[in-house]
Scaffold this motif. Structure first.
Motif, PDB file in Angstrom:
ATOM      1  N   GLN A 184       0.845  -1.200   0.000  1.00 10.02           N
ATOM      2  CA  GLN A 184       0.000   0.000   0.000  1.00 10.02           C
ATOM      3  C   GLN A 184       0.882   1.252   0.000  1.00 10.02           C
ATOM      4  N   MET A 185       0.532   2.221  -0.796  1.00 14.53           N
ATOM      5  CA  MET A 185       1.242   3.497  -0.838  1.00 14.53           C
ATOM      6  C   MET A 185       0.640   4.427   0.191  1.00 14.53           C
ATOM      7  N   ASN A 186       1.408   5.441   0.555  1.00 15.96           N
ATOM      8  CA  ASN A 186       0.788   6.491   1.363  1.00 15.96           C
ATOM      9  C   ASN A 186       0.078   7.455   0.405  1.00 15.96           C
ATOM     10  N   ASP A 187      -0.728   8.351   0.952  1.00 21.12           N
ATOM     11  CA  ASP A 187      -1.529   9.254   0.119  1.00 21.12           C
ATOM     12  C   ASP A 187      -0.668  10.116  -0.798  1.00 21.12           C
ATOM     13  N   SER A 188       0.454  10.591  -0.292  1.00 25.44           N
ATOM     14  CA  SER A 188       1.331  11.441  -1.082  1.00 25.44           C
ATOM     15  C   SER A 188       1.891  10.680  -2.283  1.00 25.44           C
ATOM     16  N   GLU A 189       2.339   9.445  -2.073  1.00 24.55           N
ATOM     17  CA  GLU A 189       2.858   8.627  -3.172  1.00 24.55           C
ATOM     18  C   GLU A 189       1.777   8.369  -4.209  1.00 24.55           C
ATOM     19  N   PHE A 190       0.581   8.017  -3.742  1.00 27.94           N
ATOM     20  CA  PHE A 190      -0.528   7.772  -4.662  1.00 27.94           C
ATOM     21  C   PHE A 190      -0.842   9.024  -5.484  1.00 27.94           C
ATOM     22  N   ASN A 191      -0.977  10.162  -4.815  1.00 28.19           N
ATOM     23  CA  ASN A 191      -1.324  11.401  -5.517  1.00 28.19           C
ATOM     24  C   ASN A 191      -0.263  11.787  -6.541  1.00 28.19           C
ATOM     25  N   THR A 192       1.009  11.593  -6.203  1.00 26.89           N
ATOM     26  CA  THR A 192       2.089  11.897  -7.143  1.00 26.89           C
ATOM     27  C   THR A 192       1.991  11.010  -8.379  1.00 26.89           C
ATOM     28  N   LEU A 193       1.831   9.701  -8.188  1.00 24.36           N
ATOM     29  CA  LEU A 193       1.727   8.772  -9.319  1.00 24.36           C
ATOM     30  C   LEU A 193       0.474   9.040 -10.147  1.00 24.36           C
ATOM     31  N   ALA A 194      -0.631   9.327  -9.488  1.00 23.20           N
ATOM     32  CA  ALA A 194      -1.880   9.618 -10.199  1.00 23.20           C
ATOM     33  C   ALA A 194      -1.748  10.899 -11.012  1.00 23.20           C
ATOM     34  N   ASP A 195      -1.155  11.935 -10.422  1.00 21.74           N
ATOM     35  CA  ASP A 195      -0.979  13.198 -11.147  1.00 21.74           C
ATOM     36  C   ASP A 195      -0.060  13.023 -12.352  1.00 21.74           C
ATOM     37  N   LEU A 196       0.990  12.215 -12.201  1.00 22.70           N
ATOM     38  CA  LEU A 196       1.882  11.936 -13.336  1.00 22.70           C
ATOM     39  C   LEU A 196       1.119  11.243 -14.467  1.00 22.70           C
ATOM     40  N   ALA A 205      -9.477   4.138  -2.546  1.00 20.17           N
ATOM     41  CA  ALA A 205      -9.116   2.839  -3.117  1.00 20.17           C
ATOM     42  C   ALA A 205      -7.708   2.854  -3.726  1.00 20.17           C
ATOM     43  N   GLN A 206      -7.090   4.041  -3.783  1.00 22.74           N
ATOM     44  CA  GLN A 206      -5.801   4.244  -4.448  1.00 22.74           C
ATOM     45  C   GLN A 206      -5.849   3.699  -5.874  1.00 22.74           C
ATOM     46  N   GLU A 207      -6.864   4.139  -6.605  1.00 26.38           N
ATOM     47  CA  GLU A 207      -7.067   3.718  -7.980  1.00 26.38           C
ATOM     48  C   GLU A 207      -7.342   4.919  -8.867  1.00 26.38           C
ATOM     49  N   LEU A 208      -7.112   4.750 -10.154  1.00 23.56           N
ATOM     50  CA  LEU A 208      -7.587   5.686 -11.165  1.00 23.56           C
ATOM     51  C   LEU A 208      -8.811   5.053 -11.788  1.00 23.56           C
ATOM     52  N   TRP A 209      -9.887   5.817 -11.880  1.00 27.07           N
ATOM     53  CA  TRP A 209     -11.131   5.309 -12.445  1.00 27.07           C
ATOM     54  C   TRP A 209     -11.377   5.981 -13.782  1.00 27.07           C
ATOM     55  N   VAL A 210     -11.859   5.190 -14.747  1.00 29.19           N
ATOM     56  CA  VAL A 210     -12.187   5.694 -16.079  1.00 29.19           C
ATOM     57  C   VAL A 210     -13.661   5.390 -16.340  1.00 29.19           C
ATOM     58  N   ALA A 211     -14.401   6.421 -16.707  1.00 31.67           N
ATOM     59  CA  ALA A 211     -15.800   6.257 -17.108  1.00 31.67           C
ATOM     60  C   ALA A 211     -15.884   6.627 -18.584  1.00 31.67           C
ATOM     61  N   ALA A 212     -16.284   5.650 -19.407  1.00 30.96           N
ATOM     62  CA  ALA A 212     -16.376   5.848 -20.858  1.00 30.96           C
ATOM     63  C   ALA A 212     -17.724   5.329 -21.337  1.00 30.96           C
ATOM     64  N   ARG A 213     -18.022   5.604 -22.584  1.00 29.85           N
ATOM     65  CA  ARG A 213     -19.272   5.133 -23.182  1.00 29.85           C
ATOM     66  C   ARG A 213     -19.409   3.618 -23.039  1.00 29.85           C
TER      67      ARG A 213
END
Length: 109
Positions: free
Chosen positions: A4-16, A60-68
């Motif tokens: 599990q990542m900490n919030d800062s690590e997750f946010n950095t990877l997600a922003d990248l 959830a430390q995830e990136l979510w995608v909503a598409a058609r």
């Protein structure tokens, strides 16, 4: 299984990842609009008015995608964002989804 990542690590990877998506769309030349509409929420709008939304889900430390074609959840595996169901790569899948909705090929490298 990745630790599990900490919030800062997750946010950095997600922003990248979101920046990488934005840069890929910018260089694609496809007929679409895109913007970071709020912190961690990236919106892609197509000529026909349809949208794809990519957003951070911190709990959830995830990136979510909503598409058609449906919703997808991606989790960091230590090297890439992978679909929690079938293990496909976020950028590869998103390129296919954007290409399908745009009606023209789009690469996200």
């Amino acid at each position: 299984m990745v630790a599990q990542m900490n919030d800062s690590e997750f946010n950095t990877l997600a922003d990248l990842a979101l920046t990488r998506i934005e840069n890929g769309l910018e260089s694609s030349g496809a007929d679409l609009d895109f913007a970071m509409v709020s912190a961690g929420v990236f919106e892609i709008e197509f000529a026909d008015g349809s949208k794809i939304i990519v957003n951070r889900h911190g709990a959830a430390q995830e990136l979510w995608v909503a598409a058609r074609s449906g919703g997808f959840h991606y989790r960091w595996d230590g090297q890439n964002w992978r679909d929690t169901r079938d293990g496909t790569d976020l950028m590869a899948t998103l390129a296919k989804l954007v290409s399908a909705q745009a009606g023209e090929p789009v690469q996200l490298n």
